[in-house]
Motif scaffolding. Structure first.
Motif, PDB file in Angstrom:
ATOM      1  N   VAL A   1      21.640  -8.515  -3.586  1.00  0.00           N
ATOM      2  CA  VAL A   1      22.470  -8.549  -3.335  1.00  0.00           C
ATOM      3  C   VAL A   1      22.355 -10.043  -2.710  1.00  0.00           C
ATOM      4  CG1 VAL A   1      24.981  -8.182  -2.839  1.00  0.00           C
ATOM      5  CG2 VAL A   1      23.109  -6.554  -3.314  1.00  0.00           C
ATOM      6  N   TYR A   2      23.174 -10.874  -3.520  1.00  0.00           N
ATOM      7  CA  TYR A   2      23.151 -12.423  -3.191  1.00  0.00           C
ATOM      8  C   TYR A   2      24.917 -12.696  -2.549  1.00  0.00           C
ATOM      9  CZ  TYR A   2      18.442 -12.814  -3.735  1.00  0.00           C
ATOM     10  OH  TYR A   2      16.907 -13.892  -3.912  1.00  0.00           O
ATOM     11  N   ILE A   3      25.398 -13.402  -1.593  1.00  0.00           N
ATOM     12  CA  ILE A   3      26.243 -13.803  -1.295  1.00  0.00           C
ATOM     13  C   ILE A   3      26.637 -15.316  -1.396  1.00  0.00           C
ATOM     14  CG2 ILE A   3      28.342 -13.131   0.359  1.00  0.00           C
ATOM     15  CD1 ILE A   3      28.221 -10.931  -1.520  1.00  0.00           C
TER      16      ILE A   3
ATOM     17  N   GLY B   1      22.211 -12.599 -15.086  1.00  0.00           N
ATOM     18  CA  GLY B   1      23.699 -12.395 -15.326  1.00  0.00           C
ATOM     19  C   GLY B   1      24.040 -13.687 -14.869  1.00  0.00           C
ATOM     20  N   ASN B   2      24.858 -14.098 -14.809  1.00  0.00           N
ATOM     21  CA  ASN B   2      25.689 -15.221 -14.190  1.00  0.00           C
ATOM     22  C   ASN B   2      26.495 -14.548 -12.619  1.00  0.00           C
ATOM     23  OD1 ASN B   2      26.012 -17.319 -16.615  1.00  0.00           O
ATOM     24  ND2 ASN B   2      27.802 -16.049 -17.009  1.00  0.00           N
ATOM     25  N   PRO B   3      27.188 -15.538 -11.947  1.00  0.00           N
ATOM     26  CA  PRO B   3      27.591 -14.679 -10.671  1.00  0.00           C
ATOM     27  C   PRO B   3      28.914 -14.142 -10.674  1.00  0.00           C
ATOM     28  CG  PRO B   3      26.885 -17.367 -10.017  1.00  0.00           C
ATOM     29  CD  PRO B   3      26.999 -17.258 -11.728  1.00  0.00           C
ATOM     30  N   ASN B   4      29.096 -13.424  -9.640  1.00  0.00           N
ATOM     31  CA  ASN B   4      30.784 -12.404 -10.146  1.00  0.00           C
ATOM     32  C   ASN B   4      31.484 -12.740  -8.910  1.00  0.00           C
ATOM     33  OD1 ASN B   4      29.794 -10.602 -12.485  1.00  0.00           O
ATOM     34  ND2 ASN B   4      28.118 -10.139 -11.077  1.00  0.00           N
TER      35      ASN B   4
ATOM     36  N   VAL C   1      28.748 -13.598  -6.115  1.00  0.00           N
ATOM     37  CA  VAL C   1      27.735 -12.553  -5.802  1.00  0.00           C
ATOM     38  C   VAL C   1      26.965 -12.518  -7.440  1.00  0.00           C
ATOM     39  CG1 VAL C   1      26.619  -9.693  -5.778  1.00  0.00           C
ATOM     40  CG2 VAL C   1      29.488 -11.012  -4.503  1.00  0.00           C
ATOM     41  N   THR C   2      25.681 -12.723  -6.458  1.00  0.00           N
ATOM     42  CA  THR C   2      24.565 -12.510  -7.924  1.00  0.00           C
ATOM     43  C   THR C   2      23.509 -11.839  -7.395  1.00  0.00           C
ATOM     44  OG1 THR C   2      24.671 -15.124  -7.608  1.00  0.00           O
ATOM     45  CG2 THR C   2      23.391 -14.295  -8.200  1.00  0.00           C
ATOM     46  N   LEU C   3      23.314 -10.545  -8.562  1.00  0.00           N
ATOM     47  CA  LEU C   3      22.308  -9.903  -7.913  1.00  0.00           C
ATOM     48  C   LEU C   3      20.587  -9.990  -9.413  1.00  0.00           C
ATOM     49  CD1 LEU C   3      24.979  -6.623  -9.255  1.00  0.00           C
ATOM     50  CD2 LEU C   3      24.083  -7.840  -6.702  1.00  0.00           C
ATOM     51  N   HIS C   4      20.179  -9.404  -8.552  1.00  0.00           N
ATOM     52  CA  HIS C   4      18.347  -9.404  -9.206  1.00  0.00           C
ATOM     53  C   HIS C   4      18.123  -7.949  -9.583  1.00  0.00           C
ATOM     54  CE1 HIS C   4      19.309 -14.049  -9.738  1.00  0.00           C
ATOM     55  NE2 HIS C   4      19.224 -14.291  -8.991  1.00  0.00           N
ATOM     56  N   ARG C   5      17.934  -7.680 -10.481  1.00  0.00           N
ATOM     57  CA  ARG C   5      16.619  -6.948 -10.341  1.00  0.00           C
ATOM     58  C   ARG C   5      15.381  -7.008 -11.373  1.00  0.00           C
ATOM     59  NH1 ARG C   5      14.771  -2.021 -11.997  1.00  0.00           N
ATOM     60  NH2 ARG C   5      14.699  -0.487 -10.431  1.00  0.00           N
TER      61      ARG C   5
END
Length: 508
Positions: A446-448, A479-482, A469-473
């Motif tokens: 999780v990246y804020i 996807g795009n930042p939320n 919020v950006t998610l990486h797995r």
């Protein structure tokens, strides 16, 4: 008596060559000499005797004769007269000596205010401390003209430092001496002063002044300051001009001899310059002393001045100024105070310490406007209301404003004008909320706002506001930042479904 007999009685008789007329005697022939017995003259003639016999005899009363004793004339005692005359003459001589000679010998001053030495040996000193008896040089027997500086005056004696010879010589002003001022007008001895430059002429083999005139080649600077002296170069500076010091300058403080090295630029002096070349005399009208002024940290940019003679900044630790002696007025100024005046007295060569007191601070009108309600404002350690006109002392101050729900406001200000306005905008205080971020599948990074914060599922404490919020797995699309918006009563749990990455080899 017939005419013939009457004429015979009146006929002149010569006796011893002198003619006279005897009464009732027979005249002598011209040229006859005859002795006359006085007793015979007293006897009556024969006719008179006959008449006397014919007269009746009268009773004759004896006549009492009173004898008067004559007082013999007094004899004149010439010895007493001579002694008295001598005594009066001696008294007259003593009186003349006392009234004329002694005052000249014991004269202790003159009209110029110069201190003249006494007639005893202990007082026979020149202005530089040397014995006049040791310095005096006999007058040139050939007779000539001299120009010099009067070093001392005692009675009718002038001790003069002769410029042409570089030494002291003595001259005497007698009744025959012709004394003149600079304009060639007649003057008397008491009008001469120590420190005067004089032109003297005398006869050969005589120390008696024939003619003496105050030199017209002396230029005077009267009651000036800013005079500096360089003893090594033997020079004195007045303004932008330099003069030499002659070997024996007269230096006095209020008539008392002093050393030339005691001269300070703040002294008020009168200086004589001969032929616009060198200094002959320096009279210190006012000497100098020191004033130390204590520092006061309440004053903004303090300065200190003493009359018209000294001005400087007042620094931490205090400031010392050299000023003329006597009454002095010390003025301390500052940007935030009214002028503070201190009166004192400075002794010659002494130091006086003063401190500011009864400071009167200057004030300006100030309005501080703010966007926060129920705000509280302090300037320094004193409370003031906001959004109202207030009076604040001149100078630098720290303003602190606090209000509920807002961050603390603090700012340095300087009050330099009589009226000014300041806008203080307060920032609302942030509220922290706890949120949770879940992903399916889990274990996503999780990246804020681009900053890594942890692995899902993730609990975070974030202040209210907007974030991304950006998610990486691995194997799934990021996807795009939320975007998310955190509020006090808003959403606190955020769930995200991750999409598989078709390009990932495990899915092919």
């Amino acid at each position: 008596m017939d005419e013939k007999e009457r004429s015979g009685r009146n006929r002149g008789i010569k006796r011893d060559g002198a003619e006279y007329i005897p009464g009732g005697h027979t005249p002598l022939d011209m040229g006859e000499t005859r002795k006359i017995n006085v007793a015979d003259l007293m006897k009556p003639s024969a006719a008179e005797a006959e008449k006397t016999k014919a007269l009746p005899k009268a009773k004759i009363t004896p006549k009492t004769t009173t004898t008067t004793k004559k007082t013999p004339p007094k004899k004149t005692n010439y010895a007493i007269i001579m002694v008295t005359a001598v005594f009066v003459a001696v008294i007259a001589v003593v009186f003349v000596f006392a009234t004329m000679i002694i005052p000249l010998l014991n004269n202790d001053g003159n009209s110029g205010g110069t201190v003249v030495q006494g007639g005893n040996d202990t007082g026979n000193q020149t202005s530089n401390g040397n014995s006049l008896e040791d310095n005096v040089v006999p007058v040139d027997p050939t007779g000539t003209n001299w120009t010099g500086l009067i070093q001392d005056i005692r009675g009718n004696r002038l001790d003069v430092f002769v410029f042409e010879l570089g030494e002291v010589r003595s001259f005497f002003a007698e009744s025959s001496s012709n004394l003149r001022d600079r304009l060639n007008n007649p003057i008397v001895l008491v009008e001469l002063s120590i420190g005067d430059v004089i032109e003297i002429s005398h006869a050969a083999n005589s120390s008696t002044i024939g003619t003496a005139r105050l030199s017209a080649e002396v230029r005077s600077y009267r009651e000036i300051t800013g005079v500096s002296i360089n003893l090594e170069a033997n020079e004195i500076t007045i303004g932008n001009r330099r003069y030499n010091l002659q070997p024996n300058p007269i230096v006095r403080y209020r008539g008392t001899p002093t050393e030339v090295g005691t001269l300070d630029p703040v002294d008020i002096v009168t200086i004589g310059i001969f032929q616009d070349r060198f200094v002959t005399a320096i009279d210190i009208n006012r000497g100098h002393g020191d004033i130390t002024i204590a520092f006061d940290d309440r004053i903004v940019n303090p300065t200190v001045e003493v009359g018209n003679t000294a001005f400087t900044a007042l620094v931490e630790g205090g400031t010392t100024l050299r000023v003329p002696t006597g009454e002095a007025q010390v003025i301390v100024r500052g940007e935030n105070i009214e002028a503070n005046i201190i009166n004192t007295n400075v002794p010659r060569g002494g130091t006086v310490s003063v401190s500011v007191n009864n400071l009167e601070f200057r004030s300006g009108e100030l309005i501080v406007r703010t966007n926060a309600e129920n705000a509280t404002m302090y300037i320094g350690d004193r409370w003031y209301p906001v959004n109202e006109e207030i009076s604040v002392p001149f100078g630098n101050h720290t303003i602190t404003i606090e209000a509920p729900g807002y961050q603390r406001f603090e700012r340095e200000i300087e009050i330099t004008a009589t009226s000014q306005e300041i806008q203080a905008t307060l920032t609302a205080e942030a509220i922290t909320m706890q949120i949770m971020i879940n992903t399916s599948p889990a274990d996503a990074r999780v990246y804020i706002d681009g900053e890594f914060r942890g692995i899902t599922p993730l609990w975070l404490d974030l202040e209210t506001g907007r974030y991304t919020v950006t998610l990486h797995r691995m194997g799934f699309l990021s996807g795009n930042p939320n975007p998310i918006h955190i509020t006090e009563d808003g959403q606190t749990i955020f769930n995200y479904m991750l999409a598989p990455d078709p390009a990932w080899p495990a899915f092919n």
